[in-house]
Design a protein around this motif. Structure first.
Motif, PDB file in Angstrom:
ATOM      1  N   GLY A  47       0.807  -1.200   0.124  1.00  0.00           N
ATOM      2  CA  GLY A  47       0.123   0.047   0.170  1.00  0.00           C
ATOM      3  C   GLY A  47       0.779   1.206   0.058  1.00  0.00           C
ATOM      4  N   ILE A  48       0.781   2.198  -0.942  1.00  0.00           N
ATOM      5  CA  ILE A  48       1.547   3.351  -1.140  1.00  0.00           C
ATOM      6  C   ILE A  48       0.572   4.614  -0.740  1.00  0.00           C
ATOM      7  CG2 ILE A  48       3.131   2.224  -2.493  1.00  0.00           C
ATOM      8  CD1 ILE A  48       1.837   3.520  -4.889  1.00  0.00           C
ATOM      9  N   ALA A  49      -0.542   4.555  -0.916  1.00  0.00           N
ATOM     10  CA  ALA A  49      -1.400   6.021  -1.005  1.00  0.00           C
ATOM     11  C   ALA A  49      -2.852   5.604  -0.691  1.00  0.00           C
ATOM     12  CB  ALA A  49      -0.985   6.878  -1.954  1.00  0.00           C
ATOM     13  N   LEU A  50      -3.369   6.680   0.340  1.00  0.00           N
ATOM     14  CA  LEU A  50      -4.867   6.358   0.843  1.00  0.00           C
ATOM     15  C   LEU A  50      -5.552   7.757   0.685  1.00  0.00           C
ATOM     16  CD1 LEU A  50      -6.981   4.894   2.122  1.00  0.00           C
ATOM     17  CD2 LEU A  50      -6.128   5.495   4.203  1.00  0.00           C
ATOM     18  N   ILE A  51      -6.458   7.767  -0.175  1.00  0.00           N
ATOM     19  CA  ILE A  51      -7.278   9.031   0.212  1.00  0.00           C
ATOM     20  C   ILE A  51      -8.671   8.579   1.118  1.00  0.00           C
ATOM     21  CG2 ILE A  51      -8.862  10.764  -0.809  1.00  0.00           C
ATOM     22  CD1 ILE A  51      -7.127  10.193  -3.432  1.00  0.00           C
ATOM     23  N   TYR A  52      -8.746   9.225   2.489  1.00  0.00           N
ATOM     24  CA  TYR A  52      -9.881   9.016   3.330  1.00  0.00           C
ATOM     25  C   TYR A  52     -11.121   9.251   2.418  1.00  0.00           C
ATOM     26  CZ  TYR A  52      -6.863   7.825   7.097  1.00  0.00           C
ATOM     27  OH  TYR A  52      -5.978   7.293   7.696  1.00  0.00           O
ATOM     28  N   SER A  53     -12.289   8.765   2.934  1.00  0.00           N
ATOM     29  CA  SER A  53     -13.710   8.783   2.219  1.00  0.00           C
ATOM     30  C   SER A  53     -13.795  10.400   2.741  1.00  0.00           C
ATOM     31  CB  SER A  53     -14.465   8.087   2.941  1.00  0.00           C
ATOM     32  OG  SER A  53     -14.574   8.254   4.301  1.00  0.00           O
ATOM     33  N   GLY A  54     -14.374  11.337   1.727  1.00  0.00           N
ATOM     34  CA  GLY A  54     -14.528  12.508   2.043  1.00  0.00           C
ATOM     35  C   GLY A  54     -13.345  13.323   1.367  1.00  0.00           C
ATOM     36  N   GLY A  55     -12.149  12.769   1.098  1.00  0.00           N
ATOM     37  CA  GLY A  55     -11.142  13.290   0.318  1.00  0.00           C
ATOM     38  C   GLY A  55     -10.273  14.351   0.996  1.00  0.00           C
ATOM     39  N   ASP A  56     -10.501  14.730   2.548  1.00  0.00           N
ATOM     40  CA  ASP A  56      -9.741  15.728   3.061  1.00  0.00           C
ATOM     41  C   ASP A  56      -8.545  15.208   3.683  1.00  0.00           C
ATOM     42  OD1 ASP A  56     -11.567  15.707   6.028  1.00  0.00           O
ATOM     43  OD2 ASP A  56     -11.143  14.154   5.147  1.00  0.00           O
ATOM     44  N   ARG A  57      -8.276  13.704   3.707  1.00  0.00           N
ATOM     45  CA  ARG A  57      -6.800  13.513   4.198  1.00  0.00           C
ATOM     46  C   ARG A  57      -6.267  12.339   3.210  1.00  0.00           C
ATOM     47  NH1 ARG A  57      -7.682  10.533   9.680  1.00  0.00           N
ATOM     48  NH2 ARG A  57      -5.345  10.353   9.269  1.00  0.00           N
ATOM     49  N   THR A  58      -5.033  12.466   3.589  1.00  0.00           N
ATOM     50  CA  THR A  58      -4.226  11.660   2.695  1.00  0.00           C
ATOM     51  C   THR A  58      -3.178  10.776   3.394  1.00  0.00           C
ATOM     52  OG1 THR A  58      -2.610  13.145   1.770  1.00  0.00           O
ATOM     53  CG2 THR A  58      -4.651  12.466   0.377  1.00  0.00           C
ATOM     54  N   MET A  59      -2.773   9.624   3.066  1.00  0.00           N
ATOM     55  CA  MET A  59      -1.557   8.943   3.863  1.00  0.00           C
ATOM     56  C   MET A  59      -0.698   8.484   2.760  1.00  0.00           C
ATOM     57  SD  MET A  59      -2.128   8.900   7.333  1.00  0.00           S
ATOM     58  CE  MET A  59      -1.278   7.442   7.776  1.00  0.00           C
ATOM     59  N   TYR A  60       0.529   8.411   2.930  1.00  0.00           N
ATOM     60  CA  TYR A  60       1.602   7.659   2.202  1.00  0.00           C
ATOM     61  C   TYR A  60       2.465   6.955   2.791  1.00  0.00           C
ATOM     62  CZ  TYR A  60      -0.135  11.584  -0.605  1.00  0.00           C
ATOM     63  OH  TYR A  60      -1.001  12.393  -1.519  1.00  0.00           O
ATOM     64  N   ALA A  61       3.149   5.682   2.116  1.00  0.00           N
ATOM     65  CA  ALA A  61       4.247   5.032   2.485  1.00  0.00           C
ATOM     66  C   ALA A  61       5.389   5.642   2.558  1.00  0.00           C
ATOM     67  CB  ALA A  61       4.244   3.790   1.690  1.00  0.00           C
ATOM     68  N   ASP A  62       6.199   5.551   3.612  1.00  0.00           N
ATOM     69  CA  ASP A  62       7.425   6.292   3.621  1.00  0.00           C
ATOM     70  C   ASP A  62       8.259   6.260   2.305  1.00  0.00           C
ATOM     71  OD1 ASP A  62       8.238   5.583   7.033  1.00  0.00           O
ATOM     72  OD2 ASP A  62       7.003   6.964   6.389  1.00  0.00           O
ATOM     73  N   SER A  63       8.162   5.151   1.645  1.00  0.00           N
ATOM     74  CA  SER A  63       8.606   4.751   0.364  1.00  0.00           C
ATOM     75  C   SER A  63       8.525   5.828  -0.800  1.00  0.00           C
ATOM     76  CB  SER A  63       8.729   3.348  -0.145  1.00  0.00           C
ATOM     77  OG  SER A  63       7.306   3.235  -0.400  1.00  0.00           O
ATOM     78  N   VAL A  64       7.297   6.540  -0.802  1.00  0.00           N
ATOM     79  CA  VAL A  64       6.958   7.396  -1.860  1.00  0.00           C
ATOM     80  C   VAL A  64       6.463   8.866  -1.256  1.00  0.00           C
ATOM     81  CG1 VAL A  64       5.814   5.466  -2.948  1.00  0.00           C
ATOM     82  CG2 VAL A  64       4.399   6.841  -1.679  1.00  0.00           C
ATOM     83  N   LYS A  65       6.649   8.894  -0.022  1.00  0.00           N
ATOM     84  CA  LYS A  65       6.402  10.288   0.560  1.00  0.00           C
ATOM     85  C   LYS A  65       6.945  11.339   0.244  1.00  0.00           C
ATOM     86  CE  LYS A  65       5.055   9.748   4.779  1.00  0.00           C
ATOM     87  NZ  LYS A  65       4.975   9.495   6.371  1.00  0.00           N
ATOM     88  N   GLY A  66       6.626  12.524  -0.342  1.00  0.00           N
ATOM     89  CA  GLY A  66       7.332  13.581  -0.889  1.00  0.00           C
ATOM     90  C   GLY A  66       7.482  13.597  -2.262  1.00  0.00           C
ATOM     91  N   ARG A  67       7.213  12.255  -3.052  1.00  0.00           N
ATOM     92  CA  ARG A  67       7.278  12.146  -4.344  1.00  0.00           C
ATOM     93  C   ARG A  67       6.014  11.808  -5.214  1.00  0.00           C
ATOM     94  NH1 ARG A  67      10.231   7.875  -6.474  1.00  0.00           N
ATOM     95  NH2 ARG A  67       9.592   6.638  -4.563  1.00  0.00           N
ATOM     96  N   PHE A  68       5.244  11.160  -4.489  1.00  0.00           N
ATOM     97  CA  PHE A  68       3.905  10.773  -5.022  1.00  0.00           C
ATOM     98  C   PHE A  68       2.728  11.493  -4.286  1.00  0.00           C
ATOM     99  CE2 PHE A  68       5.104   6.151  -6.271  1.00  0.00           C
ATOM    100  CZ  PHE A  68       6.154   6.440  -6.874  1.00  0.00           C
ATOM    101  N   THR A  69       1.869  12.174  -5.182  1.00  0.00           N
ATOM    102  CA  THR A  69       0.582  12.740  -4.632  1.00  0.00           C
ATOM    103  C   THR A  69      -0.632  12.038  -4.996  1.00  0.00           C
ATOM    104  OG1 THR A  69       1.746  14.686  -4.728  1.00  0.00           O
ATOM    105  CG2 THR A  69      -0.507  14.956  -4.535  1.00  0.00           C
ATOM    106  N   ALA A  70      -1.790  11.768  -4.384  1.00  0.00           N
ATOM    107  CA  ALA A  70      -2.643  11.225  -4.565  1.00  0.00           C
ATOM    108  C   ALA A  70      -4.111  12.152  -4.518  1.00  0.00           C
ATOM    109  CB  ALA A  70      -3.316   9.916  -3.376  1.00  0.00           C
ATOM    110  N   SER A  71      -4.923  12.234  -5.417  1.00  0.00           N
ATOM    111  CA  SER A  71      -5.915  13.194  -5.313  1.00  0.00           C
ATOM    112  C   SER A  71      -7.064  12.571  -6.043  1.00  0.00           C
ATOM    113  CB  SER A  71      -5.488  14.510  -6.294  1.00  0.00           C
ATOM    114  OG  SER A  71      -5.178  14.062  -7.473  1.00  0.00           O
ATOM    115  N   GLY A  72      -8.174  13.232  -6.044  1.00  0.00           N
ATOM    116  CA  GLY A  72      -9.342  12.951  -6.601  1.00  0.00           C
ATOM    117  C   GLY A  72     -10.339  13.929  -7.352  1.00  0.00           C
ATOM    118  N   ASP A  73     -10.968  13.621  -8.070  1.00  0.00           N
ATOM    119  CA  ASP A  73     -11.915  14.519  -8.748  1.00  0.00           C
ATOM    120  C   ASP A  73     -13.417  13.995  -8.779  1.00  0.00           C
ATOM    121  OD1 ASP A  73     -13.331  15.875 -10.698  1.00  0.00           O
ATOM    122  OD2 ASP A  73     -11.727  16.309 -12.026  1.00  0.00           O
ATOM    123  N   THR A  74     -14.099  14.413  -8.108  1.00  0.00           N
ATOM    124  CA  THR A  74     -15.620  13.796  -7.534  1.00  0.00           C
ATOM    125  C   THR A  74     -16.419  14.183  -8.792  1.00  0.00           C
ATOM    126  OG1 THR A  74     -16.306  16.125  -6.668  1.00  0.00           O
ATOM    127  CG2 THR A  74     -15.461  14.198  -5.103  1.00  0.00           C
TER     128      THR A  74
END
Length: 125
Positions: A47-74
């Motif tokens: 697991g490398i990235a998570l967008i919580y339901s509601g879209g207001d929080r994200t989590m990243y694995a240390d291996s990708v933090k600062g390099r990868f960005t998760a987002s959503g378009d409702t």
């Protein structure tokens, strides 16, 4: 019927960027936790990235933090994963997952009900 369809993978050189997309049908992304995983040959799905339901929080694995960005378009019911500063060790099949089953670790593959078919990312040195 829920479907998750990933796209955007490809082959890039180290230091390059890609944007992965996961188009969802049969569920609403804003009402579900949406995650990105990857699996390299011979390795466990990570697991490398998570967008919580509601879209207001994200989590990243240390291996990708600062390099990868998760987002959503409702409006498009689509989630994205922007991959920057890619390294050869980022080479893997990337998967989109949805709907956490419980309160376990967000980075566990066993926590998600729905999966896409994956899109391959290959990074050359």
């Amino acid at each position: 019927q829920v479907q998750l369809v990933e796209s955007g993978g490809g082959s890039v050189q180290a230091g390059g960027s890609l944007r992965l997309s996961c188009s969802a049908s049969g569920l609403t992304i804003s009402r579900n936790s949406m995650a990105w995983f990857r699996q390299a040959p011979g390795k466990e799905r990570e697991g490398i990235a998570l967008i919580y339901s509601g879209g207001d929080r994200t989590m990243y694995a240390d291996s990708v933090k600062g390099r990868f960005t998760a987002s959503g378009d409702t409006a498009k019911n689509t989630v994205y994963l922007l991959l920057n500063s890619l390294k050869p060790e980022d080479t893997a099949m990337y998967y989109c997952a949805a709907s956490r089953l419980g309160a376990g670790s967000w980075y566990s593959q066993y926590e998600y009900k729905y999966w896409g078919q994956g899109t391959q990312v290959t990074v050359s040195s």
